[in-house]
Design an enzyme around this catalytic site. Structure first.
Site, PDB file in Angstrom:
ATOM      1  N   HIS A  32       0.843  -1.201   0.000  1.00  0.00           N
ATOM      2  CA  HIS A  32       0.000   0.000   0.000  1.00  0.00           C
ATOM      3  C   HIS A  32       0.874   1.246   0.000  1.00  0.00           C
ATOM      4  O   HIS A  32       2.075   1.192   0.283  1.00  0.00           O
ATOM      5  CB  HIS A  32      -0.912   0.022   1.231  1.00  0.00           C
ATOM      6  N   HIS A  36       4.716   0.235   0.183  1.00  0.00           N
ATOM      7  CA  HIS A  36       5.456  -0.532   1.186  1.00  0.00           C
ATOM      8  C   HIS A  36       4.597  -1.639   1.768  1.00  0.00           C
ATOM      9  O   HIS A  36       3.374  -1.685   1.566  1.00  0.00           O
ATOM     10  CB  HIS A  36       6.041   0.374   2.264  1.00  0.00           C
ATOM     11  N   ASP A  96       0.612   5.010   1.921  1.00  0.00           N
ATOM     12  CA  ASP A  96      -0.124   5.509   3.084  1.00  0.00           C
ATOM     13  C   ASP A  96      -1.252   6.470   2.694  1.00  0.00           C
ATOM     14  O   ASP A  96      -1.045   7.446   1.958  1.00  0.00           O
ATOM     15  CB  ASP A  96       0.832   6.211   4.061  1.00  0.00           C
ATOM     16  N   ARG A 151       4.844   6.538  13.452  1.00  0.00           N
ATOM     17  CA  ARG A 151       4.824   7.125  12.108  1.00  0.00           C
ATOM     18  C   ARG A 151       4.453   8.597  12.193  1.00  0.00           C
ATOM     19  O   ARG A 151       3.525   8.967  12.914  1.00  0.00           O
ATOM     20  CB  ARG A 151       3.796   6.389  11.250  1.00  0.00           C
TER      21      ARG A 151
HETATM   22 FE   LIG Z   1       1.982   2.146   5.708  1.00  0.00          FE
END
Ligand SMILES: [Fe+2]
Length: 301
Positions: A100, A254, A102, A269
């Site tokens: 995917h 990723h 983000d 994150r």
């Molecule tokens: Fe991610």
């Protein structure tokens, strides 16, 4: 493009994507030249890795904010207590073992993501990052022409990060994840706003091709996605505590490898806000369902 005149070294980790940045302490107040060099390296290598940093949440947010305004943690998932820009990526709540990019279900997805490792399993739990521009270049001409023309619908409302069936915690997380529903149309080929490079902008949230049936959409997305996930187009990062990965969300995908059983894994994150994607024909992404996510990104359309 080569990054020169800096105090750090760049070491390629894989042939087509990824470099380790050696000789930078991210706790320091980095000067503008160093930040400009890191930005240039990010555009060239698409994923940068900083080993053994001693950053805390404040430091991670400060570093990310040098590259643009930050998003809040997530459009639907609450932030870490007291740190509105920090998202906990916790194996106990879900596993992103799904290729995917983000937050592509909103119309202004983040331009870049930073991931900082806090708890890593003694083995496994690597992150794979793929170069979607290399994937685009690998396409045969006929497929590239098709990809240039089609658009995809991205949504958060599908079985992303499937919880283990018996886990109440992960079920609760999934309910929060889809508590607001988003559906956005993005071009399948995105033109990078800084480099002009074209890349396949699909990934797990892309669930169908605009104007095609579910079956046709699946087949086309699977075909294109196969080029993104070719091993040659990926880099694999073996985490140690304190690492920071920094990747260009406009031209990568990723995948978090779920091969560490019940061992804990925790990363934080922080993402940099990004603009509305633009396709090969100059058209901009648009919202199909859901709000403009202005509570999430300062660059909401
Ligand atoms: Fe991610």
């Amino acid at each position: 493009m080569t990054v020169t005149g800096t105090d750090f070294d760049l070491r390629r980790v894989a042939g087509r994507i990824g470099a380790e940045v050696v000789g930078v302490d991210l706790r320091e107040n980095l000067d503008d030249d160093t930040i400009a060099s890191i930005r240039a390296a990010l555009l060239e290598y698409k994923a940068l890795f900083f080993r053994g940093q001693k950053l805390d949440d404040t430091g991670q947010q400060r570093f990310a904010a040098r590259f643009g305004e930050l998003t809040t943690a997530h459009p639907t998932v609450p932030s870490l207590d007291g740190s509105p820009n920090v998202l906990r990526v916790d194996s106990a709540e879900g596993r992103a073992n799904n290729w995917h990019t983000d937050v592509t279900f909103v119309v202004s997805p983040p331009s870049a993501s930073t991931l900082r490792s806090i708890v890593v399993p003694p083995y496994g739990g690597d992150t794979l990052i793929a170069n979607s521009a290399a994937a685009y270049r690998d396409l045969p001409g006929e497929l590239r022409e098709l990809a240039d023309r089609i658009w995809a619908e991205h949504t958060n409302d599908y079985d992303y990060a499937i919880p283990p069936a018996d886990s109440e915690k992960t079920k609760a997380f999934r309910e929060i994840f889809v508590s607001r529903k988003y559906r956005t149309a993005h071009p399948v080929v995105r033109v990078h706003p800084e480099t002009g490079e074209r890349g396949l902008f699909i990934g797990g949230f892309a669930q169908r091709i605009v104007d095609l049936s579910t079956t046709e959409s699946r087949d086309i997305l699977r075909l294109l996605q196969a080029y993104v996930t070719r091993p040659e187009n990926t880099v694999r990062w073996r985490w140690a505590p304190g690492d920071l990965a920094f990747f260009d969300n406009r031209i990568t995908q990723h995948y978090a490898v779920d091969d560490y059983g019940d061992l804990p894994r925790l990363l934080h994150r922080v993402t940099v806000a990004g603009g509305v994607p633009v396709g090969a024909d100059g058209r901009r992404s648009y919202t199909i369902e859901g709000d403009d996510a202005s509570h999430y990104t300062p660059l909401a359309a």
